[in-house]
Motif scaffolding. Sequence first.
Motif, PDB file in Angstrom:
ATOM      1  N   LEU A   1       0.788  -1.087   0.067  1.00 47.31           N
ATOM      2  CA  LEU A   1      -0.020   0.017  -0.011  1.00 47.31           C
ATOM      3  C   LEU A   1       1.012   1.242  -0.140  1.00 47.31           C
ATOM      4  CD1 LEU A   1      -2.614  -1.092   2.517  1.00 47.31           C
ATOM      5  CD2 LEU A   1      -2.958  -1.005   0.101  1.00 47.31           C
ATOM      6  N   SER A   2       0.304   2.509  -0.656  1.00 48.08           N
ATOM      7  CA  SER A   2       1.034   3.556  -0.620  1.00 48.08           C
ATOM      8  C   SER A   2       0.557   4.280   0.236  1.00 48.08           C
ATOM      9  CB  SER A   2       0.654   4.306  -1.991  1.00 48.08           C
ATOM     10  OG  SER A   2       1.014   3.541  -3.008  1.00 48.08           O
ATOM     11  N   PHE A   3       1.204   5.558   0.550  1.00 47.38           N
ATOM     12  CA  PHE A   3       1.126   6.509   1.800  1.00 47.38           C
ATOM     13  C   PHE A   3       1.594   5.727   2.995  1.00 47.38           C
ATOM     14  CE2 PHE A   3      -2.976   9.080   0.194  1.00 47.38           C
ATOM     15  CZ  PHE A   3      -2.282   9.446  -0.753  1.00 47.38           C
ATOM     16  N   ASP A   4       2.791   5.255   2.843  1.00 47.26           N
ATOM     17  CA  ASP A   4       3.414   4.496   3.876  1.00 47.26           C
ATOM     18  C   ASP A   4       3.400   5.426   5.317  1.00 47.26           C
ATOM     19  OD1 ASP A   4       4.397   1.880   4.732  1.00 47.26           O
ATOM     20  OD2 ASP A   4       6.176   3.188   5.259  1.00 47.26           O
ATOM     21  N   ASN A   5       3.586   6.876   4.956  1.00 44.50           N
ATOM     22  CA  ASN A   5       3.526   7.657   6.228  1.00 44.50           C
ATOM     23  C   ASN A   5       2.612   7.532   7.269  1.00 44.50           C
ATOM     24  OD1 ASN A   5       2.590   9.115   3.788  1.00 44.50           O
ATOM     25  ND2 ASN A   5       2.188  10.819   5.136  1.00 44.50           N
ATOM     26  N   LEU A   6       1.427   6.966   6.599  1.00 41.40           N
ATOM     27  CA  LEU A   6       0.180   6.986   7.233  1.00 41.40           C
ATOM     28  C   LEU A   6       0.133   5.764   8.085  1.00 41.40           C
ATOM     29  CD1 LEU A   6      -2.527   8.431   4.959  1.00 41.40           C
ATOM     30  CD2 LEU A   6      -1.165   9.597   6.653  1.00 41.40           C
ATOM     31  N   ARG A   7       0.994   4.682   7.632  1.00 42.29           N
ATOM     32  CA  ARG A   7       0.807   3.461   8.441  1.00 42.29           C
ATOM     33  C   ARG A   7       1.257   3.535   9.742  1.00 42.29           C
ATOM     34  NH1 ARG A   7       5.182   1.080   9.953  1.00 42.29           N
ATOM     35  NH2 ARG A   7       6.295   2.122   8.419  1.00 42.29           N
ATOM     36  N   PRO A   8       2.213   4.087  10.457  1.00 42.53           N
ATOM     37  CA  PRO A   8       2.302   4.215  11.876  1.00 42.53           C
ATOM     38  C   PRO A   8       1.156   5.132  12.404  1.00 42.53           C
ATOM     39  CG  PRO A   8       4.133   5.558  10.605  1.00 42.53           C
ATOM     40  CD  PRO A   8       3.313   4.657   9.642  1.00 42.53           C
ATOM     41  N   ILE A   9       0.644   5.984  12.064  1.00 41.82           N
ATOM     42  CA  ILE A   9      -0.558   6.752  12.282  1.00 41.82           C
ATOM     43  C   ILE A   9      -1.688   5.715  12.416  1.00 41.82           C
ATOM     44  CG2 ILE A   9      -2.156   8.596  11.796  1.00 41.82           C
ATOM     45  CD1 ILE A   9       0.122  10.213  10.447  1.00 41.82           C
ATOM     46  N   ALA A  10      -1.947   5.202  11.649  1.00 35.68           N
ATOM     47  CA  ALA A  10      -2.893   4.104  11.529  1.00 35.68           C
ATOM     48  C   ALA A  10      -2.910   3.138  12.915  1.00 35.68           C
ATOM     49  CB  ALA A  10      -3.184   3.423  10.195  1.00 35.68           C
ATOM     50  N   ILE A  11      -1.475   2.707  13.127  1.00 32.95           N
ATOM     51  CA  ILE A  11      -1.224   1.807  14.086  1.00 32.95           C
ATOM     52  C   ILE A  11      -1.572   2.448  15.284  1.00 32.95           C
ATOM     53  CG2 ILE A  11       0.504   0.117  15.110  1.00 32.95           C
ATOM     54  CD1 ILE A  11       1.559  -0.219  12.199  1.00 32.95           C
ATOM     55  N   GLY A  12      -0.977   3.384  15.532  1.00 32.44           N
ATOM     56  CA  GLY A  12      -1.035   4.139  16.764  1.00 32.44           C
ATOM     57  C   GLY A  12      -2.312   4.687  17.142  1.00 32.44           C
ATOM     58  N   ALA A  13      -3.153   5.087  16.228  1.00 35.91           N
ATOM     59  CA  ALA A  13      -4.621   5.391  16.451  1.00 35.91           C
ATOM     60  C   ALA A  13      -5.314   3.988  16.937  1.00 35.91           C
ATOM     61  CB  ALA A  13      -5.287   5.857  15.093  1.00 35.91           C
ATOM     62  N   ALA A  14      -5.184   3.024  16.082  1.00 35.48           N
ATOM     63  CA  ALA A  14      -5.625   1.760  16.913  1.00 35.48           C
ATOM     64  C   ALA A  14      -5.363   1.340  18.133  1.00 35.48           C
ATOM     65  CB  ALA A  14      -5.421   0.512  15.651  1.00 35.48           C
ATOM     66  N   TYR A  15      -4.078   1.495  18.646  1.00 33.04           N
ATOM     67  CA  TYR A  15      -3.528   1.415  19.942  1.00 33.04           C
ATOM     68  C   TYR A  15      -4.354   2.150  20.993  1.00 33.04           C
ATOM     69  CZ  TYR A  15      -0.405   1.345  23.894  1.00 33.04           C
ATOM     70  OH  TYR A  15       0.227   0.810  25.033  1.00 33.04           O
ATOM     71  N   ASP A  16      -4.271   3.398  20.534  1.00 33.32           N
ATOM     72  CA  ASP A  16      -4.999   4.615  21.290  1.00 33.32           C
ATOM     73  C   ASP A  16      -6.339   4.190  21.654  1.00 33.32           C
ATOM     74  OD1 ASP A  16      -2.616   5.800  21.675  1.00 33.32           O
ATOM     75  OD2 ASP A  16      -3.003   7.319  20.284  1.00 33.32           O
ATOM     76  N   GLU A  17      -7.202   3.768  20.516  1.00 27.99           N
ATOM     77  CA  GLU A  17      -8.500   3.596  20.763  1.00 27.99           C
ATOM     78  C   GLU A  17      -9.070   2.288  21.567  1.00 27.99           C
ATOM     79  OE1 GLU A  17     -12.619   3.656  18.018  1.00 27.99           O
ATOM     80  OE2 GLU A  17     -10.871   4.140  17.253  1.00 27.99           O
ATOM     81  N   ILE A  18      -7.955   1.342  21.289  1.00 25.70           N
ATOM     82  CA  ILE A  18      -8.398   0.262  22.114  1.00 25.70           C
ATOM     83  C   ILE A  18      -7.955   0.208  23.419  1.00 25.70           C
ATOM     84  CG2 ILE A  18      -7.038  -2.221  22.426  1.00 25.70           C
ATOM     85  CD1 ILE A  18      -6.807  -2.402  19.352  1.00 25.70           C
ATOM     86  N   MET A  19      -6.944   1.065  23.974  1.00 24.71           N
ATOM     87  CA  MET A  19      -6.545   1.185  25.302  1.00 24.71           C
ATOM     88  C   MET A  19      -7.741   2.231  25.897  1.00 24.71           C
ATOM     89  SD  MET A  19      -4.085  -0.578  25.769  1.00 24.71           S
ATOM     90  CE  MET A  19      -3.363   0.064  27.383  1.00 24.71           C
ATOM     91  N   ASP A  20      -8.423   3.205  25.150  1.00 24.83           N
ATOM     92  CA  ASP A  20      -9.209   4.043  25.521  1.00 24.83           C
ATOM     93  C   ASP A  20     -10.546   3.196  25.844  1.00 24.83           C
ATOM     94  OD1 ASP A  20     -10.452   6.719  26.156  1.00 24.83           O
ATOM     95  OD2 ASP A  20     -11.550   5.883  24.432  1.00 24.83           O
ATOM     96  N   ARG A  21     -10.869   2.229  25.094  1.00 21.78           N
ATOM     97  CA  ARG A  21     -12.046   1.392  25.158  1.00 21.78           C
ATOM     98  C   ARG A  21     -11.960   0.477  26.602  1.00 21.78           C
ATOM     99  NH1 ARG A  21     -15.490   1.119  20.914  1.00 21.78           N
ATOM    100  NH2 ARG A  21     -16.457  -0.954  21.302  1.00 21.78           N
TER     101      ARG A  21
END
Length: 355
Positions: free
Chosen positions: A323-343
Amino acid sequence: MPTPRRRFDPDRRDTIKLLAGAAAAGIAGPALARLASQPDESSGSEETLIAWEQIRDEVWVTSPEAQGGNVLMLHDQGETLIIDSKFPQLAWALRADAESVAPGEIHYILTHHHADHSGGNIAFVNDTKQSIGHQNGAPRIAEQLDRYKQTAENGLNALIRAGAGNELVKTAKKAQEEARNWEVEDFTPKRLVERGGRIRVGRKGIAIGHFGPGHTDNDIAVQCLSDNVIHTGDLVFNGFHPFVDRAAGASLYGWIAVLARLRELADDDTIVVPGHGIVGDQRLLRNQQLYIERLIQAVAFDISEGIAKARMQQKTYGFMEGLSFDNLRPIAIGAAYDEIMDRRERGLPVGLEDA
């Protein structure tokens, strides 16, 4: 039956395609100029300033990713619908194309506030039959006014360096010259909706839907009912990592629910226009949903294994390959981490089967 689609050839580049990407990244140079000089054959009309692809009778889309978000144009009985408007330096080029390809009264819909979709609002918000966006997007648009102005300045310079044609430069120069006088009201749609609604463009029915938080808290999907076309905005990225904008109210769990709702509206003949990437069919909706589901599952597993967030963000999970836009990959992973921990902290279910 759908009209035959002319597929966008990613090896063909016109100046507009290069401009937005260069302005956003702050780059330009000999390579950009060489690409800009190559002829483009994907435009539906020699008179347009931007390359358009016809996807239905009287429905066009401009889809190259470097232009910013995909714009859809629909025409019927002297009325035109424009969905999204890319960057501010492209505003008047889009307006000129809309008037030359399909002249008539213009309706405008904004799928969400991000500047690569809303920057051209300046050409559509005030002087149209109606302009529509989500109410949550209005304050976010207001926060971007200085960015719109700066992007208009940089965009013109990038066009000139790329050797753009005179007419295209003129439209970008118009935006640059006007930018100092722009106000928030020049970018804010006049009709702000909460859940959506319906409008008519000529004889054609258009359904507007906000189904909850996903990519942001103000995503709107637009269904062109007569033509069986859905413009998803950035609820779908085709061939790219998605941008999960947590600061703007994004929710991965909500995104899954929104995509499931959109899949209910689609069938085998539906054309799906993603926010970024090549136009496709209903499989784009399923592919985006699978990405987000797998992202949550992978990150939840790594959390259970005690892996730190920073280490996860260095990973490329198997479903992310290619997939392209690889700069968004760590952002997506970090967002998933934060949302899971928040839940977890709020006692909400983390497993997808219970969410």
